[in-house]
Design an enzyme around this catalytic site. Structure first.
Site, short mmCIF file in Angstrom:
data_model
loop_
_atom_site.label_atom_id
_atom_site.label_comp_id
_atom_site.label_asym_id
_atom_site.label_seq_id
_atom_site.Cartn_x
_atom_site.Cartn_y
_atom_site.Cartn_z
N ARG A 128 0.83 -1.20 0.00
CA ARG A 128 0.00 0.00 0.00
C ARG A 128 0.86 1.25 0.00
O ARG A 128 1.32 1.72 1.04
CB ARG A 128 -0.92 0.00 1.23
CG ARG A 128 -1.80 1.23 1.37
CD ARG A 128 -2.91 1.29 0.37
NE ARG A 128 -3.82 0.17 0.54
CZ ARG A 128 -4.65 -0.25 -0.45
NH1 ARG A 128 -4.67 0.37 -1.62
NH2 ARG A 128 -5.44 -1.28 -0.25
N ARG A 187 1.79 -6.24 -9.86
CA ARG A 187 2.22 -5.71 -8.56
C ARG A 187 2.49 -6.79 -7.52
O ARG A 187 2.98 -6.48 -6.43
CB ARG A 187 1.22 -4.68 -8.03
CG ARG A 187 -0.16 -5.24 -7.71
CD ARG A 187 -1.08 -4.16 -7.15
NE ARG A 187 -2.40 -4.68 -6.84
CZ ARG A 187 -3.31 -4.04 -6.12
NH1 ARG A 187 -3.04 -2.84 -5.63
NH2 ARG A 187 -4.49 -4.57 -5.88
N HIS A 210 0.19 3.68 -10.41
CA HIS A 210 -0.81 4.04 -9.39
C HIS A 210 -0.13 4.84 -8.27
O HIS A 210 -0.04 4.39 -7.12
CB HIS A 210 -1.39 2.71 -8.87
CG HIS A 210 -2.68 2.82 -8.14
ND1 HIS A 210 -2.84 3.58 -7.01
CD2 HIS A 210 -3.87 2.23 -8.37
CE1 HIS A 210 -4.08 3.44 -6.57
NE2 HIS A 210 -4.72 2.63 -7.38
N ASP A 233 -12.90 8.84 -6.67
CA ASP A 233 -12.37 7.80 -7.55
C ASP A 233 -12.80 8.16 -8.97
O ASP A 233 -13.89 7.82 -9.41
CB ASP A 233 -12.92 6.43 -7.11
CG ASP A 233 -12.15 5.27 -7.71
OD1 ASP A 233 -11.31 5.52 -8.60
OD2 ASP A 233 -12.38 4.12 -7.29
N GLU A 237 -2.70 9.15 -11.04
CA GLU A 237 -2.18 7.98 -11.74
C GLU A 237 -2.09 8.21 -13.24
O GLU A 237 -3.08 8.53 -13.89
CB GLU A 237 -3.10 6.79 -11.46
CG GLU A 237 -3.34 6.58 -9.97
CD GLU A 237 -4.44 5.56 -9.69
OE1 GLU A 237 -4.60 4.62 -10.47
OE2 GLU A 237 -5.15 5.73 -8.67
O1 TA6 Z 1 -7.07 3.69 -8.77
C1 TA6 Z 1 -8.19 3.74 -7.97
C2 TA6 Z 1 -8.57 2.35 -7.53
O2 TA6 Z 1 -8.85 1.53 -8.63
C3 TA6 Z 1 -9.75 2.48 -6.56
O3 TA6 Z 1 -10.97 2.03 -7.08
C4 TA6 Z 1 -9.27 1.85 -5.28
O4 TA6 Z 1 -9.92 0.77 -4.84
C5 TA6 Z 1 -7.78 1.79 -5.47
O5 TA6 Z 1 -7.50 1.72 -6.82
C6 TA6 Z 1 -6.94 0.84 -4.64
O6 TA6 Z 1 -7.06 -0.48 -5.03
P1 TA6 Z 1 -6.36 -1.62 -4.18
O7 TA6 Z 1 -6.67 -2.89 -4.91
O8 TA6 Z 1 -4.90 -1.31 -4.14
O9 TA6 Z 1 -6.97 -1.55 -2.80
#
Ligand code: TA6
Length: 293
Positions: A64, A90, A160, A205, A264
């Site tokens: 994260r 990832r 991201h 989002d 992103e």
């Molecule tokens: O980029 C935004 C997103 O797709 C959101 O919808 C949100 O859930 C985020 O990514 C994080 O995703 P993750 O799978 O890392 O919890």
């Protein structure tokens, strides 16, 4: 690999291999697990990338923060919810191809991921994806995908990027004015951004489409500006979970959501990239820290 001044390999407590960079230009940390940059701090600055204090550094779990790579699909899989969110790039360990010191003193790292039986179980295409990171007073990341198979392929890709901010509710994000976007917190409605900068008030989002614009995050708390410029990308995603949604996420913590905004650089949705056999496509994101004028 030849030893490079200011560059060492270490292991995280969870056993992930990390490259640590400490030069006169910057401090940085990158793991070959997910080819994920987890720290970049130009000399004299505070960290530019946010990493949650609750982030898990172990194989099988996405980290994260920093710059996770979404590939070959973005967010949930379009047809099969049992497949991992944001694809598999990832949570795979990439090969380190090169670590060199550039003529301007930046450290250049090249990593690569190739199709194998595990990736084919999730996505049938035969590909290579490489990430080239230049770690200096500015940061540049280029992701390049090549179709090395016999069939055409299509993929989504996002860097991201978790940008560290003083207080997400105080920042404004310029560059997306007037752009069309999909509002994922409003049932995926198509909308058009107004003429004012984007602000984060609650869960946000948004997938901005048809935009190649540079985004600038003005941060009055840290008294700085983060400039995100891009090439080869036609979408920009803006994300922050907000207080309520962050509570449902195990690795963000109580107030972690305040400390970042994801801006992103992406090719997703209608901007998914199609590659004929032998074709390749590259996307670059460059980040620079500027004083808040
Ligand atoms: O980029 C935004 C997103 O797709 C959101 O919808 C949100 O859930 C985020 O990514 C994080 O995703 P993750 O799978 O890392 O919890």
């Amino acid at each position: 690999m030849v030893a490079i001044d200011g560059v060492v390999w270490t292991n995280s407590p969870g056993g992930l291999p990390f490259l640590r960079v400490e030069t006169d230009q910057c401090r940085a940390r990158l793991t070959s697990y997910g080819a994920q940059l987890c720290e970049w701090m130009p000399a004299g600055e505070s960290p530019v990338l946010y990493v949650s204090p609750h982030a898990v550094f172990a194989t099988g779990t996405p980290i994260r923060g920093g710059v996770p790579i979404s590939f070959p699909w973005f967010a949930s899989h379009p047809t099969d919810p049992s497949k991992p969110a944001h694809g598999f790039a990832r949570t795979r360990t990439w090969q380190v191809i090169e670590v060199t010191r550039g003529t301007t003193g930046d450290v250049r790292v090249v990593l690569r991921l190739e199709a194998d039986d595990d990736t084919r179980a999730l996505w049938a295409s035969t590909f290579t994806v490489s990430l080239t990171v230049s770690l200096g007073a500015t940061l540049a990341m280029t992701a390049e995908v090549e179709n090395v198979g016999q069939e055409a392929l299509a993929f989504e890709l996002a860097l991201h990027t978790y940008l560290a901010v003083g207080d997400v509710e105080a920042v404004s994000i310029r560059g997306l004015e007037g752009a069309r976007f999909v509002d994922k917190v409003d049932g995926g409605k198509d909308k058009v951004a107004g003429g004012e900068p984007q602000r984060i008030a609650g869960e946000t989002d948004r997938v901005f489409l048809d935009t190649t614009a540079t985004c600038v995050v003005d941060d009055p708390v840290l008294a700085r500006r983060l400039r995100v410029e891009k090439q080869g990308s036609h979408a920009t995603v803006l994300w922050n979970p907000g207080r309520d949604r962050a509570r449902t996420m195990r690795d963000i913590g109580k107030d972690g959501w305040r400390g970042f905004v994801c801006v992103e650089t992406a090719n997703v949705g209608p901007h998914a990239v199609r590659l004929a056999p032998g074709a390749r496509s590259a996307m670059t994101s460059q980040i620079e820290v500027l004083p808040l004028a």
